[in-house]
Motif scaffolding. Structure first.
Motif, PDB file in Angstrom:
ATOM      1  N   GLN A 284     -23.879 -27.432 -38.340  1.00 21.09           N
ATOM      2  CA  GLN A 284     -23.934 -28.761 -37.347  1.00 21.09           C
ATOM      3  C   GLN A 284     -24.456 -28.184 -36.024  1.00 21.09           C
ATOM      4  OE1 GLN A 284     -19.763 -29.569 -38.185  1.00 21.09           O
ATOM      5  NE2 GLN A 284     -20.410 -31.820 -38.764  1.00 21.09           N
TER       6      GLN A 284
ATOM      7  N   GLU B   4     -27.694 -26.828 -35.478  1.00 21.61           N
ATOM      8  CA  GLU B   4     -29.207 -26.694 -35.532  1.00 21.61           C
ATOM      9  C   GLU B   4     -29.356 -25.214 -35.925  1.00 21.61           C
ATOM     10  OE1 GLU B   4     -31.224 -29.301 -32.819  1.00 21.61           O
ATOM     11  OE2 GLU B   4     -29.575 -28.829 -31.454  1.00 21.61           O
TER      12      GLU B   4
ATOM     13  N   GLU C 254     -30.791 -23.143 -43.182  1.00 20.16           N
ATOM     14  CA  GLU C 254     -29.585 -23.967 -43.705  1.00 20.16           C
ATOM     15  C   GLU C 254     -28.762 -22.810 -44.573  1.00 20.16           C
ATOM     16  OE1 GLU C 254     -28.130 -26.665 -43.513  1.00 20.16           O
ATOM     17  OE2 GLU C 254     -29.633 -27.257 -41.723  1.00 20.16           O
TER      18      GLU C 254
ATOM     19  N   GLU D  24     -30.766 -38.720 -34.229  1.00 14.58           N
ATOM     20  CA  GLU D  24     -30.849 -37.232 -33.785  1.00 14.58           C
ATOM     21  C   GLU D  24     -29.318 -36.681 -34.234  1.00 14.58           C
ATOM     22  OE1 GLU D  24     -29.644 -33.623 -32.091  1.00 14.58           O
ATOM     23  OE2 GLU D  24     -28.948 -35.694 -31.166  1.00 14.58           O
TER      24      GLU D  24
ATOM     25  N   SER E  89     -28.391 -36.636 -38.112  1.00 17.69           N
ATOM     26  CA  SER E  89     -28.998 -35.428 -38.907  1.00 17.69           C
ATOM     27  C   SER E  89     -28.704 -34.342 -38.431  1.00 17.69           C
ATOM     28  CB  SER E  89     -30.645 -35.641 -38.617  1.00 17.69           C
ATOM     29  OG  SER E  89     -31.138 -34.371 -38.722  1.00 17.69           O
ATOM     30  N   ARG E  90     -28.394 -33.983 -37.202  1.00 17.13           N
ATOM     31  CA  ARG E  90     -27.901 -32.596 -36.786  1.00 17.13           C
ATOM     32  C   ARG E  90     -26.547 -32.663 -37.356  1.00 17.13           C
ATOM     33  NH1 ARG E  90     -25.178 -32.046 -31.975  1.00 17.13           N
ATOM     34  NH2 ARG E  90     -26.158 -34.026 -31.216  1.00 17.13           N
TER      35      ARG E  90
END
Lengths: 344, 344, 344, 344
Positions: free
Chosen positions: B20, B22, B26, C42, C45-46
């Protein structure tokens, strides 16, 4: 009394303050000596000494003088103190006792031979919290002592005006004897004799004859290990003389800037307790100048025969033993090896 | 990931937390290894790893694995980390890197040869206040650095249950590698390379194979001098990792137990400032676990090529260089002399 | 979840973090709502929400939603929370519950009638040191409680950018509901119900619709007396939420900026103890964000029926009762008299 | 001097200490009075007073007496002080001046009519850090002052031996006049006149005639708001007289137990600075007893005409105005409403 600068103020005020604290002996401020007549006379008049003289030899020969207080520069510690002792005066000499162990040893020998009471001015032994710490260690409540660490950090050295404190001949060492001696004395007072040291000694400011700072590891005879450190270049630190003792069952921590607080550590952390002696109600703190008053009350008791000066007061032997540790620090810096501390 | 104890929790939670924030890449928690099937399966299920395996070799050969995290005991650092690197996996290995400098050097050589990203788990570099300190030093605002002192004091060693941490074969050293390595890494990160050390190393608790505590003086290549100290026997100290830097124009002080505070010293004293990164509004502090999250965000960026791991992240080279200082501490304790720190 | 700003981050990260902490229920981040599509998308998604919607009514009607988290501005607390409850969703609404006691009462009534689990976002109850304090008070170890004092001081109000927090319609009150509500909730959680208040409420910054600061005296039902205070204008104070409890046999003190420390006072002073829960080894602290994780772990347990939300979690009743105290503060400032706190 | 208990020690030692600090007038300790002959004579002899008398009237009529120091119980403040003033003696009376505003007003009127120098013993104005705070406020560096909060917390009240301090006739009030008066005086000295108060006053210990504690909100004439609090029942607090001032550009904080430290707050937090006057080198702190020495140096200067007693010394007018605030606190507790503070 020899000396009329900063130490002259502290000693003179403390001597006078004993008068209202049931001293074992009554104090009279007989004579103050110093070469600069104007400054000496200003100090004499302000601080209440009966007379001022240019030469300490006049004091040593003065029948009215019972206690000779040496608050002069380090280079003026040995000769006048020895002469005073030989003349039968009791002597309190400021720290460091001599400029090195040899000079300190000679002072001790002379004072012992003369049979007078001799004291080294380690006034921090008379901080009430330090005395309480000593009692806690002695009681065994802390268990086996494993660590001692002390640092005495000041910062005035970066842009200090010229002073005998930077002159090797006048002072012997820099931060070592000026600040470090206090930590070493408390280490000995609280934990016991130091068996070995390994040190780095450094002058950072260009042109300085004496050390600005030292760092050392130490081994104590009791088995504890620790660090010692002093600096005149620790920006932000004003008079940060902090030490900590760790034992198997408890710990103690202290900072001279908060000299009324003794931190007592247990399993879960440290408790801040106030230890400020018994003059005032709880929480009403004492100050730095008061340590000299306590020191003189103790010294007067020793002179009067009410108790020994040692162990709570520092004798010339304590001054000498501290000097052996200082010398070992200097030797270790040169040899780049651990140096045993040995006594004559 | 290798390991599922305390370090398993910290790493697994931090890896998940990056999602969470950024991350440059991933994260997927593919595989956790460990010999005790019950404990491993409990950890796997709780922490969200897809699968658990008994042998780390299966992970090293697993195509799905891109990053190998080694959170096992010290003795299990070298072989799996080297194998993972040789298999082309990026590697994060917990500190101390190897059990000594030789083992650490071999790990560095293997990782360099493999061309992978290699990181040593010095998470305290990722405390926001430590990063802020590094930037202040680098900016020159503190002037010439003259002193660094650090102590990492804990107290659980007095009555600790048996653990690989007391086994010499499994751990290499005791307080030196466990606690001291963190101080040494921060010394290097903040002040620069250490040129020499002189140390006392001691086991106090009967029957203990590894050191309970060490004390050392250090000389830095830049000219600064300082002290380092770590102990598992400092009653009252819980996780007291405190360091201080003194420069000619300013100073910094820090304590890991108050890791959101950076004390900034100037001419008149120290100001307490809060430095907790930019996740939350001013004064809303981060915790110890968050340092791992920051560490992984940085590592993922390095793997993705967004920036170098160094200087803010510790590479295997940093792990190796730290080990050389640890080895010099051990040598110095034996030789009773200052030992130069030299690198291959 | 309604809201995607600062509170959106804190709640979303905490919800995800529960997954590795053995939650009573598994969390899925289904839907986030907010009017600004770009900002919402934003955040969605984050932070890992499955979908984003413009209107919270879609969430209230969404079968997949089991828990409705309201992190919107104060004016958006009542209507969506009530609608969600009526639709059978469990609800966690940020504090202050409503903009005044009447609005809060209506929310409580609706949630009770709906039979759902309802929580007010007083996350500071979930600071481990606060929980430990509650247990110490409950154990009787402190004896009779005579004083409670709390102050929540920040300083961003002097030159803050425009915000709904300064808009009376949107926020209800200023420092009272924003900061004071936290102190009042902890007062109630730790010492019990507040019987009366007398307050001064003040706006200092020209043009500001809501209060910048308030001060109050309080009487507790148990007989204790105290002071409450909050300000957005306390220069030098960043997030200083400090409280102290004095009892006949012991005292406790706390500061949110050092939220892992609980000061425990006895006859001789205060001991600093570390209370940071059981995730990490002693002395490895938790951060502000972790309080939300603890809050959700508790809430999920309550939803799953493992325990009641109260007393450790704050219900809408706690939110309502806090609002009655806030209202009494406002009334007292106007009447210049003590105001009893009464409940419907 | 009237009185020979705790206050007798503090005053006598301070009077003597002025002699080495360039006083504007030389001090002679002429006469000490008190009814218990044994205790009085012990104090006289120990503290160095020339003579002791049973009745203060003999001192008031004694030509040798130039300054009458009233260190007796509160009930013995008015009559002797007024008689001394009428006899042309300068007067220093301990705080609280009278037992209420009416008695204090009469004392002020008599002293003014007699044209003598009159001082109330608010010695905390003479803490160097407090004086530095006053100068910072006056310089405008803090900007607009918005908050003042003070608490004076002690804990000896739980199991104190019988004393006139618990007797309403002898003392007037309990914590209010004993501790609160100091906070109120500093509030006036640092921030200005108090316009209104709202208070809760409480006796917790059964059988006690006077208050154990009070809490109050205050409004200042300058617009600032704040809290005042004092207690003799705050377990763990020894002599915790702490205050804080918040201004638009800066803040100050202080704690009497660390009376050499002034915390200076700016945008990023608070800096700890040492303020201990100019007797000793930086970081060498003063103690509680020294505040009396400073007080007398200032008073002697005022008597000699070198400067006015006010604003740095507290006159009987300051003692009276403080009493009006104390009376308003008592009235407010009874009326359960804010009470304006008005002056005759």
């Amino acid at each position: 009394m020899l000396g009329y600068a900063f130490m002259g103020d502290a000693h003179s005020r403390a001597l006078a303050a004993t008068r209202q604290l049931e001293p074992a002996l009554e104090v009279e401020l007989v004579s103050i000596s110093g070469r600069d007549e104007t400054a000496r006379e200003e100090a004499r008049s302000r601080l209440g000494w009966v007379e001022g003289v240019a030469d300490w030899r006049l004091q040593v020969g003065d029948e009215r003088v019972g206690l000779f207080v040496n608050g002069g520069p380090n280079a003026a510690h040995a000769e006048p103190s020895v002469a005073a002792a030989r003349a039968g005066k009791h002597v309190l000499c400021e720290k460091p006792l001599g400029r090195d162990a040899a000079e300190s040893w000679a002072m001790l020998q002379a004072a012992e031979a003369a049979g007078v009471v001799h004291a080294t001015g380690f006034n921090y032994r008379f901080v009430p919290a330090v005395r309480a710490a000593r009692e806690l260690v002695a009681s065994g409540e802390l268990g086996e002592i494993v660590h001692f660490r002390a640092r005495y950090l000041q910062s005035w050295g970066w842009d200090a005006p010229p002073s005998w404190r930077f002159d090797k001949e006048a002072s012997g060492t820099g931060a070592i004897g000026d600040l470090g001696a206090h930590s070493i004395d408390l280490a000995r007072y609280l934990v016991g004799e130091i068996a070995s040291v390994s040190a780095v000694v450094r002058s950072f400011v260009p042109g300085r004859e004496v050390d600005d700072a030292y760092v050392a590891t130490v081994e104590f005879e009791c088995g504890a290990i620790g660090t010692l450190e002093a600096s005149r270049l620790a920006t932000g630190r004003i008079n940060h003389h902090a030490w900590e003792i760790n034992g198997s069952r408890g710990s103690l921590a202290f900072d001279q800037e908060r000299m009324n607080e003794l931190l007592v550590g247990g399993r879960r952390g440290f408790a801040t307790t106030l230890e400020h002696g018994d003059w005032w109600p709880p929480g009403h703190i004492v100050g730095w100048g008061d340590t000299f008053t306590y020191e003189y009350l103790h010294l007067l008791g020793a002179i009067a025969g009410a108790h020994e000066l040692s162990p709570h007061g520092a004798t010339f032997n304590d001054g000498y033993r501290c000097a052996e540790v200082c010398d070992a620090i200097v030797r270790s810096a040169a040899s780049r090896a651990k140096e045993e501390v040995s006594y004559r």
